[in-house]
Each structure stands twice: as C-alpha cells, then as structure tokens.
Design a protein around this motif. Structure first.
Motif, PDB file in Angstrom:
ATOM      1  N   LEU A  13      18.759  82.891  47.490  1.00 17.10           N
ATOM      2  CA  LEU A  13      19.169  82.436  46.160  1.00 17.10           C
ATOM      3  C   LEU A  13      20.035  81.181  46.256  1.00 17.10           C
ATOM      4  CD1 LEU A  13      19.965  85.875  44.465  1.00 17.10           C
ATOM      5  CD2 LEU A  13      18.042  84.345  43.964  1.00 17.10           C
ATOM      6  N   ALA A  14      20.870  81.114  47.296  1.00 19.04           N
ATOM      7  CA  ALA A  14      21.689  79.911  47.500  1.00 19.04           C
ATOM      8  C   ALA A  14      20.804  78.691  47.773  1.00 19.04           C
ATOM      9  CB  ALA A  14      22.662  80.127  48.656  1.00 19.04           C
ATOM     10  N   LEU A  15      19.722  78.893  48.526  1.00 17.83           N
ATOM     11  CA  LEU A  15      18.777  77.798  48.791  1.00 17.83           C
ATOM     12  C   LEU A  15      18.142  77.301  47.494  1.00 17.83           C
ATOM     13  CD1 LEU A  15      17.137  76.032  50.783  1.00 17.83           C
ATOM     14  CD2 LEU A  15      15.471  77.916  50.895  1.00 17.83           C
ATOM     15  N   VAL A  45      34.568  83.865  45.499  1.00 14.87           N
ATOM     16  CA  VAL A  45      33.538  82.971  44.966  1.00 14.87           C
ATOM     17  C   VAL A  45      34.075  81.547  44.876  1.00 14.87           C
ATOM     18  CG1 VAL A  45      32.213  82.373  42.902  1.00 14.87           C
ATOM     19  CG2 VAL A  45      32.259  84.740  43.712  1.00 14.87           C
ATOM     20  N   LEU A  46      35.301  81.386  44.370  1.00  9.66           N
ATOM     21  CA  LEU A  46      35.879  80.046  44.264  1.00  9.66           C
ATOM     22  C   LEU A  46      36.010  79.396  45.640  1.00  9.66           C
ATOM     23  CD1 LEU A  46      38.710  80.518  41.590  1.00  9.66           C
ATOM     24  CD2 LEU A  46      36.460  79.483  41.277  1.00  9.66           C
ATOM     25  N   GLY A  47      36.526  80.135  46.608  1.00  8.96           N
ATOM     26  CA  GLY A  47      36.725  79.587  47.946  1.00  8.96           C
ATOM     27  C   GLY A  47      35.417  79.239  48.636  1.00  8.96           C
ATOM     28  N   ILE A  48      34.446  80.171  48.599  1.00 10.98           N
ATOM     29  CA  ILE A  48      33.157  79.940  49.245  1.00 10.98           C
ATOM     30  C   ILE A  48      32.403  78.804  48.566  1.00 10.98           C
ATOM     31  CG2 ILE A  48      30.884  80.958  49.680  1.00 10.98           C
ATOM     32  CD1 ILE A  48      32.295  83.643  50.057  1.00 10.98           C
ATOM     33  N   THR A  49      32.482  78.756  47.240  1.00 13.53           N
ATOM     34  CA  THR A  49      31.785  77.697  46.503  1.00 13.53           C
ATOM     35  C   THR A  49      32.295  76.320  46.902  1.00 13.53           C
ATOM     36  OG1 THR A  49      31.377  79.144  44.600  1.00 13.53           O
ATOM     37  CG2 THR A  49      31.269  76.777  44.212  1.00 13.53           C
ATOM     38  N   ALA A  50      33.609  76.174  47.022  1.00 14.46           N
ATOM     39  CA  ALA A  50      34.170  74.876  47.403  1.00 14.46           C
ATOM     40  C   ALA A  50      33.651  74.436  48.775  1.00 14.46           C
ATOM     41  CB  ALA A  50      35.698  74.952  47.410  1.00 14.46           C
ATOM     42  N   LEU A  51      33.568  75.373  49.734  1.00 14.40           N
ATOM     43  CA  LEU A  51      33.104  75.028  51.079  1.00 14.40           C
ATOM     44  C   LEU A  51      31.602  74.749  51.098  1.00 14.40           C
ATOM     45  CD1 LEU A  51      35.174  77.604  53.172  1.00 14.40           C
ATOM     46  CD2 LEU A  51      35.618  75.167  52.862  1.00 14.40           C
ATOM     47  N   PHE A  52      30.830  75.581  50.386  1.00 10.99           N
ATOM     48  CA  PHE A  52      29.382  75.368  50.308  1.00 10.99           C
ATOM     49  C   PHE A  52      29.065  74.041  49.629  1.00 10.99           C
ATOM     50  CE2 PHE A  52      25.425  76.274  47.711  1.00 10.99           C
ATOM     51  CZ  PHE A  52      24.541  76.069  48.758  1.00 10.99           C
ATOM     52  N   LEU A  54      30.949  71.456  49.477  1.00 12.96           N
ATOM     53  CA  LEU A  54      31.342  70.360  50.359  1.00 12.96           C
ATOM     54  C   LEU A  54      30.178  69.977  51.270  1.00 12.96           C
ATOM     55  CD1 LEU A  54      33.828  68.625  51.112  1.00 12.96           C
ATOM     56  CD2 LEU A  54      34.345  70.320  52.872  1.00 12.96           C
ATOM     57  N   ALA A  55      29.547  70.990  51.891  1.00  9.55           N
ATOM     58  CA  ALA A  55      28.382  70.731  52.746  1.00  9.55           C
ATOM     59  C   ALA A  55      27.220  70.176  51.944  1.00  9.55           C
ATOM     60  CB  ALA A  55      27.966  72.029  53.447  1.00  9.55           C
ATOM     61  N   SER A  56      27.039  70.705  50.740  1.00  8.64           N
ATOM     62  CA  SER A  56      25.957  70.260  49.861  1.00  8.64           C
ATOM     63  C   SER A  56      26.090  68.775  49.523  1.00  8.64           C
ATOM     64  CB  SER A  56      25.965  71.095  48.574  1.00  8.64           C
ATOM     65  OG  SER A  56      25.147  70.527  47.581  1.00  8.64           O
ATOM     66  N   ASN A  57      27.282  68.357  49.160  1.00  8.59           N
ATOM     67  CA  ASN A  57      27.476  66.972  48.749  1.00  8.59           C
ATOM     68  C   ASN A  57      27.460  65.999  49.922  1.00  8.59           C
ATOM     69  OD1 ASN A  57      27.714  67.157  45.831  1.00  8.59           O
ATOM     70  ND2 ASN A  57      29.542  68.360  46.226  1.00  8.59           N
ATOM     71  N   VAL A 197      29.957  80.453  56.010  1.00 13.09           N
ATOM     72  CA  VAL A 197      30.032  78.998  55.869  1.00 13.09           C
ATOM     73  C   VAL A 197      29.000  78.261  56.723  1.00 13.09           C
ATOM     74  CG1 VAL A 197      31.511  76.971  56.165  1.00 13.09           C
ATOM     75  CG2 VAL A 197      32.430  79.053  55.133  1.00 13.09           C
ATOM     76  N   PRO A 198      28.824  78.568  58.041  1.00 13.04           N
ATOM     77  CA  PRO A 198      27.794  77.849  58.814  1.00 13.04           C
ATOM     78  C   PRO A 198      26.393  78.075  58.264  1.00 13.04           C
ATOM     79  CG  PRO A 198      29.300  79.027  60.273  1.00 13.04           C
ATOM     80  CD  PRO A 198      29.598  79.505  58.882  1.00 13.04           C
ATOM     81  N   LEU A 199      26.095  79.300  57.824  1.00  9.93           N
ATOM     82  CA  LEU A 199      24.779  79.594  57.261  1.00  9.93           C
ATOM     83  C   LEU A 199      24.557  78.820  55.961  1.00  9.93           C
ATOM     84  CD1 LEU A 199      24.764  83.469  57.839  1.00  9.93           C
ATOM     85  CD2 LEU A 199      23.537  81.741  59.173  1.00  9.93           C
ATOM     86  N   LEU A 200      25.583  78.764  55.141  1.00  7.27           N
ATOM     87  CA  LEU A 200      25.469  78.041  53.878  1.00  7.27           C
ATOM     88  C   LEU A 200      25.371  76.537  54.090  1.00  7.27           C
ATOM     89  CD1 LEU A 200      27.966  80.098  51.676  1.00  7.27           C
ATOM     90  CD2 LEU A 200      25.477  79.961  51.407  1.00  7.27           C
ATOM     91  N   ALA A 201      25.966  76.039  55.167  1.00  4.98           N
ATOM     92  CA  ALA A 201      25.841  74.616  55.481  1.00  4.98           C
ATOM     93  C   ALA A 201      24.386  74.266  55.800  1.00  4.98           C
ATOM     94  CB  ALA A 201      26.741  74.247  56.651  1.00  4.98           C
ATOM     95  N   VAL A 202      23.703  75.141  56.540  1.00  7.75           N
ATOM     96  CA  VAL A 202      22.275  74.938  56.839  1.00  7.75           C
ATOM     97  C   VAL A 202      21.456  75.013  55.558  1.00  7.75           C
ATOM     98  CG1 VAL A 202      20.279  75.872  58.067  1.00  7.75           C
ATOM     99  CG2 VAL A 202      22.516  75.815  59.189  1.00  7.75           C
ATOM    100  N   VAL A 203      21.784  75.995  54.711  1.00 10.24           N
ATOM    101  CA  VAL A 203      21.098  76.149  53.423  1.00 10.24           C
ATOM    102  C   VAL A 203      21.279  74.890  52.569  1.00 10.24           C
ATOM    103  CG1 VAL A 203      21.218  77.373  51.211  1.00 10.24           C
ATOM    104  CG2 VAL A 203      21.115  78.668  53.352  1.00 10.24           C
ATOM    105  N   ALA A 204      22.492  74.338  52.559  1.00 15.70           N
ATOM    106  CA  ALA A 204      22.773  73.146  51.762  1.00 15.70           C
ATOM    107  C   ALA A 204      21.919  71.970  52.218  1.00 15.70           C
ATOM    108  CB  ALA A 204      24.255  72.788  51.855  1.00 15.70           C
ATOM    109  N   LEU A 205      21.819  71.766  53.529  1.00 11.89           N
ATOM    110  CA  LEU A 205      21.023  70.650  54.053  1.00 11.89           C
ATOM    111  C   LEU A 205      19.549  70.837  53.733  1.00 11.89           C
ATOM    112  CD1 LEU A 205      20.882  68.054  55.683  1.00 11.89           C
ATOM    113  CD2 LEU A 205      20.755  69.436  57.776  1.00 11.89           C
ATOM    114  N   ALA A 206      19.040  72.072  53.952  1.00 11.30           N
ATOM    115  CA  ALA A 206      17.622  72.349  53.693  1.00 11.30           C
ATOM    116  C   ALA A 206      17.299  72.203  52.205  1.00 11.30           C
ATOM    117  CB  ALA A 206      17.260  73.753  54.179  1.00 11.30           C
ATOM    118  N   GLY A 207      18.171  72.726  51.361  1.00 10.85           N
ATOM    119  CA  GLY A 207      17.943  72.645  49.917  1.00 10.85           C
ATOM    120  C   GLY A 207      17.989  71.222  49.401  1.00 10.85           C
TER     121      GLY A 207
END
Length: 244
Positions: A13-15, A45-52, A54-57, A197-207
């Motif tokens: 869902l994050a992807l 949610v607030l903390g994870i969203t900010a980190l995710f 960050l990788a997304s942007n 966070v590392p998993l979401l960073a990969v998701v951010a790049l792929a997405g």
C-alpha cells in the motif's frame, strides 16, 4: 507493529501511495498517512511519515531536479516550513481529530468545485502562494499531511508536470527536515518503528520511478484532472477516518 503478513500488505500500500503521490504531484503523505493509521498509533504515524516522505522527496529531486521553480519555492516554501514547525510543536498539545475533519471537508469542496468548473482556478498571486504555504505547512505539522492543499495552490500557476512535481518535492523536503526534528523532540520517533525505515526508503525510490514513467505518458490536461481526482479521493478517505 504489524506482523509479517500485514507488514507486506502495508509495504504494498505504501508503494501504491508513492506512485499516486508522484503522479498527483502532492507527495506520498496524503495517501500514506491514512494507510499508516491502520497499522500504527497516531504519534508513530507522524514520525514514520516524516522519514518515509524524506526518502520519497529525495528520490523525486533526483529524478526531477531540473524542473524546480525557485520563485514559487521561496513564496510557498518559506511559510510552509515555518508553519510546519509550529504545527509540529502544537501537535503535542492539540487534539487533531477535528482538524482532520476540517481538512477533509476543505479538500472535498475545493477539488469538487474545480472538477465541476474546470476553467476556474485559484488566482496565481504571491498572496495565494503564501496562504497556501501557511495552510499546507501547518496541516503537515499537525496531522502529517498538507500536500493536497499545496497541490491545489500550485495548480493555479499552470506549471508543467515536471516542474510541478520537482517544486512540490523541494518544498516537501524542507518541511520534512524541519518537522522531523520537531517530532524527534516530541518523542514520536520510536525505536521499534525504525525497522521500517530502510524498507520504506526502497519503496519510495521504486514508487517514484514507477510514477515518473506514468507521468511521461500523460498529457498535461489529463494530468491536471487526475491530480484533482486524487485530491477528492484523499478528502473522502480523510473524512471517513475523522468520522470513525
């Protein structure tokens, strides 16, 4: 924290949220926050969203960096960052549920109007850019997402889709850095959540990569309509969560 099965669903869902956020130009948090609320407590949610985010942007700036509108970045971004800090500080003391409901109704009303009246738009002015920055930054700090408000404001300036995405990502990056520090001060970044966070960073790049490929095949007029439909969908999900 979700187990393996639910965790895999969360990452999928994050992807999708990242792809939609890239195509819409609003950033992934407008979709990611409602999704993450099903899996984590609100402060996490607030903390994870900010980190995710960050990788997304960072991913978006790597792929779209040539398109930044620096004038709009200053007019909209500076007030957005200032209000994101204030909103993040206030989030520790304010019940944000009613604010989430107000945000939902605002998004539904404005995006619905713009879909029904496609030739109408917010006037492209410095005052509206500053106001959009104040509202989007404040909401980002308080409830974790303000990208849809910023997206509606930026739509007034009829930017090319690459410029829209790049400028939005640059503003978001500054917001994420500032509110991330505030969330850390508030104790929202929990050690047991950092495994994601590392998993979401990969998701951010792929997405972001997938979203960029979709954007390359979209005509400008269709892009604007899709962006508004995404804002309307965000409003519906946010209103459902606020009423739950």
């Amino acid at each position: 924290m979700p187990g393996f099965g639910r965790g895999a669903g969360f990452l999928l869902l994050a992807l999708l949220a990242e792809v939609a956020g890239t195509v819409g130009g609003f950033g992934s948090s407008v979709f990611f926050v409602p999704i993450a609320n099903f899996y984590f407590d609100f402060q996490s949610v607030l903390g994870i969203t900010a980190l995710f985010h960050l990788a997304s942007n960072l991913s978006k700036l790597g792929l779209f960096r040539a398109g930044i509108d620096y004038g709009l970045l200053l007019r909209l971004g500076v007030p957005a960052v200032a209000c994101a800090v204030l909103g993040g500080l206030a989030s520790a003391a304010i019940d944000t549920r009613w604010l989430t409901g107000v945000l939902a109704l605002f998004l539904l009303a404005l995006s619905g109007w713009m879909l029904l009246r496609p030739r109408w738009k917010v006037r492209a002015s410095t005052g509206n850019a500053v106001l959009g920055g104040v509202l989007s930054g404040g909401m980002a700090g308080l409830v974790g997402t303000g990208g849809a408000v910023r997206g509606i404001t930026m739509a007034a300036f009829d930017l090319r889709k690459e410029v829209f995405v790049a400028t939005s990502a640059a503003i978001d990056l500054a917001i994420d850095l500032s509110r991330g520090l505030v969330y850390a001060r508030n104790g929202y970044l929990h050690a047991h959540d950092l495994v994601w966070v590392p998993l979401l960073a990969v998701v951010a790049l792929a997405g972001t990569w997938l979203g960029r490929r979709i954007l390359a095949r979209l005509p400008q007029a269709i892009f604007r309509r899709i962006a508004l439909l995404l804002v309307f969908a965000i409003g519906l999900v946010t209103l459902w969560q606020a009423a739950g």
